[in-house]
Design a protein around this motif. Structure first.
Motif, PDB file in Angstrom:
ATOM      1  N   UNK A  38      -8.361  -8.966  38.563  1.00  0.00           N
ATOM      2  CA  UNK A  38      -8.342 -10.391  38.234  1.00  0.00           C
ATOM      3  C   UNK A  38      -9.762 -10.950  38.144  1.00  0.00           C
ATOM      4  N   UNK A  39     -10.631 -10.531  39.047  1.00  0.00           N
ATOM      5  CA  UNK A  39     -12.019 -10.996  39.020  1.00  0.00           C
ATOM      6  C   UNK A  39     -12.744 -10.573  37.752  1.00  0.00           C
ATOM      7  N   UNK A  76      -2.071  -0.807  49.267  1.00  0.00           N
ATOM      8  CA  UNK A  76      -3.203  -0.076  48.677  1.00  0.00           C
ATOM      9  C   UNK A  76      -3.592  -0.622  47.303  1.00  0.00           C
ATOM     10  N   UNK A  77      -2.746  -1.433  46.697  1.00  0.00           N
ATOM     11  CA  UNK A  77      -3.050  -1.990  45.376  1.00  0.00           C
ATOM     12  C   UNK A  77      -3.629  -3.400  45.433  1.00  0.00           C
ATOM     13  N   UNK A  78      -3.650  -4.033  46.588  1.00  0.00           N
ATOM     14  CA  UNK A  78      -4.145  -5.412  46.687  1.00  0.00           C
ATOM     15  C   UNK A  78      -5.609  -5.516  46.274  1.00  0.00           C
ATOM     16  N   UNK A  79      -6.428  -4.615  46.765  1.00  0.00           N
ATOM     17  CA  UNK A  79      -7.858  -4.661  46.422  1.00  0.00           C
ATOM     18  C   UNK A  79      -8.064  -4.420  44.924  1.00  0.00           C
ATOM     19  N   UNK A  80      -7.291  -3.511  44.352  1.00  0.00           N
ATOM     20  CA  UNK A  80      -7.396  -3.232  42.909  1.00  0.00           C
ATOM     21  C   UNK A  80      -7.014  -4.462  42.089  1.00  0.00           C
ATOM     22  N   UNK A  81      -5.975  -5.159  42.531  1.00  0.00           N
ATOM     23  CA  UNK A  81      -5.553  -6.364  41.819  1.00  0.00           C
ATOM     24  C   UNK A  81      -6.617  -7.446  41.870  1.00  0.00           C
TER      25      UNK A  81
END
Length: 91
Positions: free
Chosen positions: A29-30, A20-25
Motif C-alpha cells: 500500500x505504501x 505473515x502477510x500484514x507487513x507485505x500489505x
C-alpha cells in the motif's frame, strides 16, 4: 477443521488475515501511494484553485481527511457510548 468458537484455523483463513502477510500489505500500500505522488511529476495537474496544483496536495489532503474522519469517529464513539447495562430491566 474449526476450533471451539466455530472460527476457521490459520490454514483456512484468507491470505489477508494471516499475520505473515500484514507487513507485505503495508509495504504494498505504501508503494502504491508513493507511486501516485511520483506520477504527479510527469502529469500536469490543472486544479480549480491555486492550492489544487501544488505538488502532492491530493495525497496530503486525502491523508489529513482520513485522519480527521478517524478522530471524529473516535470522539463520536465516546459521546454516544452507553454503559454495558444500559438496556437491562431494573424494574
Amino acid at each position: 477443521m474449526t476450533n471451539r468458537n466455530n472460527a476457521p484455523n490459520n490454514a483456512q483463513k484468507s491470505w489477508l488475515y494471516r499475520p505473515e502477510n500484514h507487513k507485505k500489505l503495508w509495504w504494498g500500500f505504501g508503494l502504491i501511494l508513493a507511486a501516485t505522488v511520483v506520477v504527479q511529476l510527469f502529469v500536469s495537474v490543472h486544479g480549480h484553485f491555486v492550492f489544487d496544483g501544488w505538488f502532492g496536495f491530493s495525497a496530503a489532503f486525502g491523508f489529513v481527511s482520513c485522519a480527521l474522519m478517524v478522530v471524529f469517529a473516535k470522539l463520536l464513539g465516546y459521546l454516544l457510548k452507553r454503559p454495558d447495562n444500559y438496556y437491562d430491566d431494573d424494574a
